[in-house]
Scaffold this motif. Structure first.
Motif, PDB file in Angstrom:
ATOM      1  N   PHE A 351       0.822  -1.278   0.098  1.00 33.84           N
ATOM      2  CA  PHE A 351       0.267   0.123  -0.067  1.00 33.84           C
ATOM      3  C   PHE A 351       0.740   1.124   0.194  1.00 33.84           C
ATOM      4  CE2 PHE A 351      -2.729   3.289   2.170  1.00 33.84           C
ATOM      5  CZ  PHE A 351      -3.693   3.149   1.351  1.00 33.84           C
ATOM      6  N   ALA A 352       1.999   1.255   0.624  1.00 33.41           N
ATOM      7  CA  ALA A 352       2.760   2.414   0.730  1.00 33.41           C
ATOM      8  C   ALA A 352       3.547   2.744  -0.543  1.00 33.41           C
ATOM      9  CB  ALA A 352       3.873   2.135   2.075  1.00 33.41           C
ATOM     10  N   THR A 353       3.794   1.681  -1.021  1.00 37.35           N
ATOM     11  CA  THR A 353       4.697   1.748  -2.382  1.00 37.35           C
ATOM     12  C   THR A 353       3.607   2.209  -3.270  1.00 37.35           C
ATOM     13  OG1 THR A 353       6.154  -0.135  -1.990  1.00 37.35           O
ATOM     14  CG2 THR A 353       5.824   0.411  -4.226  1.00 37.35           C
ATOM     15  N   ALA A 354       2.472   1.841  -3.351  1.00 36.07           N
ATOM     16  CA  ALA A 354       1.338   2.142  -4.380  1.00 36.07           C
ATOM     17  C   ALA A 354       1.131   3.882  -4.337  1.00 36.07           C
ATOM     18  CB  ALA A 354       0.237   1.281  -4.266  1.00 36.07           C
ATOM     19  N   ARG A 355       0.955   4.120  -2.887  1.00 37.14           N
ATOM     20  CA  ARG A 355       0.655   5.382  -2.638  1.00 37.14           C
ATOM     21  C   ARG A 355       1.727   6.374  -2.900  1.00 37.14           C
ATOM     22  NH1 ARG A 355      -3.809   7.092   0.812  1.00 37.14           N
ATOM     23  NH2 ARG A 355      -2.722   9.209   0.368  1.00 37.14           N
ATOM     24  N   SER A 432      -7.280   6.193  10.674  1.00 37.79           N
ATOM     25  CA  SER A 432      -7.265   7.502  10.240  1.00 37.79           C
ATOM     26  C   SER A 432      -5.852   8.083  10.583  1.00 37.79           C
ATOM     27  CB  SER A 432      -8.030   8.446  10.732  1.00 37.79           C
ATOM     28  OG  SER A 432      -8.172   8.261  12.230  1.00 37.79           O
ATOM     29  N   SER A 433      -5.013   7.454  10.759  1.00 41.04           N
ATOM     30  CA  SER A 433      -3.616   7.827  11.181  1.00 41.04           C
ATOM     31  C   SER A 433      -2.721   8.065   9.983  1.00 41.04           C
ATOM     32  CB  SER A 433      -2.768   6.865  12.232  1.00 41.04           C
ATOM     33  OG  SER A 433      -3.247   6.696  13.277  1.00 41.04           O
ATOM     34  N   VAL A 434      -2.053   9.289   9.841  1.00 36.58           N
ATOM     35  CA  VAL A 434      -1.129   9.630   8.916  1.00 36.58           C
ATOM     36  C   VAL A 434       0.337   9.690   9.242  1.00 36.58           C
ATOM     37  CG1 VAL A 434      -0.375  11.384   7.138  1.00 36.58           C
ATOM     38  CG2 VAL A 434      -2.849  11.059   8.119  1.00 36.58           C
ATOM     39  N   ALA A 435       1.044   8.653   8.893  1.00 34.22           N
ATOM     40  CA  ALA A 435       2.573   8.324   9.475  1.00 34.22           C
ATOM     41  C   ALA A 435       3.120   7.291   8.170  1.00 34.22           C
ATOM     42  CB  ALA A 435       2.269   7.526  10.570  1.00 34.22           C
ATOM     43  N   ASP A 436       4.525   7.533   8.419  1.00 34.96           N
ATOM     44  CA  ASP A 436       5.403   6.863   7.403  1.00 34.96           C
ATOM     45  C   ASP A 436       5.291   5.391   7.764  1.00 34.96           C
ATOM     46  OD1 ASP A 436       7.362   6.300   5.803  1.00 34.96           O
ATOM     47  OD2 ASP A 436       8.879   7.359   6.759  1.00 34.96           O
ATOM     48  N   LEU A 437       4.954   4.640   6.647  1.00 38.34           N
ATOM     49  CA  LEU A 437       4.958   3.117   6.880  1.00 38.34           C
ATOM     50  C   LEU A 437       6.080   2.389   6.818  1.00 38.34           C
ATOM     51  CD1 LEU A 437       2.263   2.626   4.391  1.00 38.34           C
ATOM     52  CD2 LEU A 437       1.947   2.444   6.638  1.00 38.34           C
TER      53      LEU A 437
END
Length: 438
Positions: A351-355, A432-437
């Motif tokens: 998910f992180a890579t795709a985003r 809903s957290s926004v953070a570095d994966l």
């Protein structure tokens, strides 16, 4: 991008509102697809949306129907487990001559000792709980499959539109090349190149049409209704969940459907151990009756007690098997937790890579590719660029758009995988957290 309430929202979409408070609640009437008659409410009046597809899945999917049947099977098993042993009526006749005949009539009642009935009921209760946990896991898995199939079809729909736009641009480029050839400004080879490029784009358009047909068929199959009209889909393919953190979602691994199912299976195996232990204690059988001696014309009461002697069979084999099955269930629980943690990490990474890829494409590549193509095409019409420049700019633009759709597909696949892994165990705050994966 709008934030989706998943995976908690997926369960709510597929099930009745009461499902959130009761795992065993029914997800609507069980309707298995048939040629003769389908419920009219399974047919969407307008375009098919993801919530609509999930709602239909809850009603017609045969895998969900089978999982509900398994719960009903264990409910019947509980009723049977609560039953007590039946009494036994026996009649005996000694001697066939009426004047010397002895007649006995007795009623015996087995009495279960060692807590057999309570252990049996407890094991049946855990069996039903295991079936309910399996139902929830099936719901999450099927929800994820429907979500993947829906967005695959939606992205295939977008890909077809992209291919159609590419075909229109290729046709436009061919027309421009024809005019420039007629005006004597370029060599006829430019027109040939344009026509070859247009033919290649037409082939890609045909492939996109076939891919959309396949994706729609897979969506209908995932829902569980092969005749479901999926020719019109409505949804925001760019709508993705916000960034997530491993630490927060890892706290919900214990509540994941697969882990919950494995934990209940362990408790079920322990309950079966108690059943086998209780069977080591022999049951008592009490009998009462009467005997009539015709020769002496005498009636006598009969009272008896019988109990097996556990000399050879002490149920030791079944108890040993139950103990080993419990060990196996404990190992499977540990393995399930490890497997869920690993898959969670993989899904979050995907998910992180795709985003990240989407952000890079939408911020840096797509605007530049679009601007370059517009400028080159306009310059080609004015004679400032060759057709090869137009072709190169066109390929760059549509390659970037294809990469965008591929990244969206990968992100939706990862999101669906997270929903299937965590089920409804993740609360709203952790999603809903926004953070570095990383």
């Amino acid at each position: 991008m709008r934030r989706l309430l998943w995976p908690l929202g997926l369960a709510a979409l597929i099930c009745n509102p009461s499902f959130a408070g009761s795992p065993a609640a029914d997800c609507g009437p069980i309707r298995i697809a048939s040629d003769a008659g389908r419920a009219t409410e399974t047919r969407p009046e307008g375009p098919l949306t993801l919530p609509g597809a999930l709602a239909i899945t809850g009603r017609v999917n045969p895998d969900l129907a089978a999982a509900r049947r398994e719960v009903q099977v264990f409910e019947a098993a509980i009723r049977q487990a609560r039953s007590r042993p039946n009494p036994e009526l026996s009649a005996e006749l000694e001697d066939t001559r009426p004047e010397t005949r002895t007649t006995r009539l007795a009623l015996s009642q087995p009495i279960e000792l060692g807590g057999k009935r309570a252990a049996r009921i407890d094991a049946a209760d855990y069996g039903r709980a295991a079936a309910e946990a399996k139902l929830i896991a099936s719901q999450m898995r099927i929800c994820a499959a429907v979500r993947v199939a829906f967005f695959d079809a939606l992205i295939a729909q977008e890909t077809l539109e992209l291919a159609q736009a590419s075909a229109e641009l290729a046709q436009r480029a061919t027309q421009v090349a024809e005019r420039r050839v007629l005006a004597g400004k370029v060599s006829p080879i430019e027109q040939t190149r344009a026509q070859v490029n247009e033919a290649a784009v037409r082939v890609a358009l045909h492939a996109a049409e076939k891919a959309l047909t396949t994706a729609r068929s897979q969506l209908a199959g995932a829902v569980g209704d092969e005749t479901l009209p999926v020719d019109r889909l409505q949804g925001d393919v760019a709508s993705l969940p916000e960034w997530l953190t491993r630490a927060e979602l890892a706290q919900h691994i214990d509540a994941a459907p697969a882990v919950r199912q494995a934990r209940i299976a362990l408790e079920h195996s322990r309950a079966r151990i108690q059943v086998e232990r209780s069977r080591r204690i022999p049951d008592l059988s009490v009998s009462v009756g009467a005997q009539h001696d015709s020769e002496r014309d005498l009636d006598q009461a009969i009272i008896g007690v019988s109990v097996p002697i556990p000399l050879f069979d002490r149920n030791q084999g079944n108890l040993e098997a139950a103990l080993r099955q419990s060990d196996q269930a404990r190992d499977e629980l540990m393995a399930t937790k490890l497997r869920i943690a690993t898959r969670l990490d993989q899904a979050l990474g995907r998910f992180a890579t795709a985003r990240s890829e989407l952000t890079f494409l939408e911020r840096d590549i797509l605007p530049g590719a679009q601007g370059a193509y517009d400028a080159v095409l306009k310059g080609f019409e004015l004679g400032k660029f060759s057709f090869l420049d137009v072709l190169d700019a066109q390929r760059t633009l549509f390659s970037a758009r294809s990469q965008q759709l591929d990244a969206l597909r990968e992100a939706h696949h990862a999101a669906a995988a997270l929903g299937a892994l965590l089920g409804d165990g993740a609360d709203d705050a952790s999603l809903s957290s926004v953070a570095d994966l990383r």
